[in-house]
Design a protein around this motif. Structure first.
Motif, PDB file in Angstrom:
ATOM      1  N   ALA A   1       0.862  -1.207  -0.238  1.00 36.61           N
ATOM      2  CA  ALA A   1       0.131  -0.031   0.140  1.00 36.61           C
ATOM      3  C   ALA A   1       0.828   1.397   0.100  1.00 36.61           C
ATOM      4  N   LYS A   2       1.936   1.356   0.674  1.00 38.78           N
ATOM      5  CA  LYS A   2       2.800   2.358   0.720  1.00 38.78           C
ATOM      6  C   LYS A   2       3.369   2.587  -0.601  1.00 38.78           C
ATOM      7  N   ALA A   3       3.910   1.584  -1.208  1.00 38.25           N
ATOM      8  CA  ALA A   3       4.757   1.494  -2.271  1.00 38.25           C
ATOM      9  C   ALA A   3       3.730   1.991  -3.432  1.00 38.25           C
TER      10      ALA A   3
ATOM     11  N   THR B   1       5.049  -8.215  -5.973  1.00 39.34           N
ATOM     12  CA  THR B   1       5.153  -7.448  -7.222  1.00 39.34           C
ATOM     13  C   THR B   1       3.267  -7.715  -7.677  1.00 39.34           C
ATOM     14  N   ARG B   2       2.816  -8.752  -7.540  1.00 37.60           N
ATOM     15  CA  ARG B   2       1.237  -9.024  -7.749  1.00 37.60           C
ATOM     16  C   ARG B   2       0.369  -8.201  -6.838  1.00 37.60           C
ATOM     17  N   THR B   3       0.875  -8.022  -5.734  1.00 39.41           N
ATOM     18  CA  THR B   3       0.028  -7.113  -4.779  1.00 39.41           C
ATOM     19  C   THR B   3       0.008  -5.703  -5.277  1.00 39.41           C
ATOM     20  N   ILE B   4       1.073  -5.190  -5.347  1.00 42.96           N
ATOM     21  CA  ILE B   4       1.276  -3.835  -5.915  1.00 42.96           C
ATOM     22  C   ILE B   4       0.612  -3.529  -7.101  1.00 42.96           C
TER      23      ILE B   4
ATOM     24  N   GLY C   1      -4.820  -0.777 -16.945  1.00 41.89           N
ATOM     25  CA  GLY C   1      -4.669  -0.017 -18.240  1.00 41.89           C
ATOM     26  C   GLY C   1      -3.486   0.649 -18.518  1.00 41.89           C
ATOM     27  N   ARG C   2      -3.246   1.603 -19.385  1.00 44.78           N
ATOM     28  CA  ARG C   2      -1.859   1.863 -19.860  1.00 44.78           C
ATOM     29  C   ARG C   2      -1.371   2.443 -18.796  1.00 44.78           C
ATOM     30  N   LEU C   3      -1.991   3.519 -17.924  1.00 42.58           N
ATOM     31  CA  LEU C   3      -1.186   4.110 -16.872  1.00 42.58           C
ATOM     32  C   LEU C   3      -0.618   3.347 -15.725  1.00 42.58           C
ATOM     33  N   GLY C   4      -1.410   2.057 -15.317  1.00 36.96           N
ATOM     34  CA  GLY C   4      -1.003   1.348 -14.369  1.00 36.96           C
ATOM     35  C   GLY C   4       0.259   0.364 -14.739  1.00 36.96           C
ATOM     36  N   ARG C   5       0.409   0.024 -15.941  1.00 39.06           N
ATOM     37  CA  ARG C   5       1.598  -0.700 -16.549  1.00 39.06           C
ATOM     38  C   ARG C   5       2.713   0.261 -16.578  1.00 39.06           C
TER      39      ARG C   5
END
Length: 142
Positions: free
Chosen positions: A30-32, A102-105, A112-116
Motif C-alpha cells: 500500500a505504501k509503495a 509485485t502482484r500485490t502492488i 490499463g496503460r497508466l498502471g502498466r
C-alpha cells in the motif's frame, strides 16, 4: 479550482527504498503503490504518471499473518486446456521471491496503460543488494 497539469520535463522524481524485512505484505504494498501513484505530492493528478521511483529490498522476508502462508493462493493460467496453476504463498515465495509483492502492488494500481507505466517505476529485489544506489534513494518507513 482548476486541475494542475505538470509537464513531464517539469516533474521532479525522487527515488525511495523500502526495506520489507519483517513487515506485512499489504502495508508495504500500500505504501509503495501510493508513492508510485504520486499521492504523496501536492501536484497529484489521477490521470498522469506523477509518481516517484520505488526500490523494495528483502522482498523474500515479507510476512503475512495468520494461516495465509498456506491458505492464500496465487493463480495463473497457461493458456492450454486444464492449465490453471495454483501456488500457495509459501511455495511462490520460495520459487519466485519477488512475485507476491509485485502482484500485490500491481493489483493496487489502476488497470490499463497508466498502471502498466507505473509498474516500470517499481524495482523489487529479493536480497538487500540493489543496483540503484547511484540514485541515492531515500529510506521510506512503512
Amino acid at each position: 479550482m482548476k486541475t494542475l497539469f505538470v509537464k513531464d520535463y517539469e516533474q521532479k522524481r525522487d527515488w525511495y527504498v523500502i526495506d520489507a524485512a519483517g513487515k506485512p505484505l499489504g502495508r508495504v504494498a500500500a505504501k509503495a503503490a501510493s508513492v508510485l501513484r504520486g499521492k504523496n505530492k501536492a501536484t497529484y493528478t489521477p490521470n498522469q504518471n506523477m509518481g516517484d521511483y520505488v526500490v523494495i529490498i528483502n522482498a523474500d522476508k515479507v510476512i503475512v499473518t495468520g494461516n495465509k502462508t498456506d491458505d492464500m493462493l496465487y493463480r495463473h493460467h497457461t493458456g492450454f486446456i486444464g492449465g490453471l496453476r495454483e501456488y500457495s504463498f509459501a511455495k511462490l515465495i520460495e520459487k519466485k521471491p519477488t512475485e507476491p509483492l509485485t502482484r500485490t502492488i500491481n493489483g493496487m494500481l489502476p488497470n490499463g496503460r497508466l498502471g502498466r507505466k507505473l509498474m516500470d517505476n517499481l524495482k523489487v529485489y529479493a536480497g538487500s543488494d540493489y543496483p540503484q544506489k547511484a540514485q541515492n534513494p531515500k529510506p521510506l518507513e512503512v
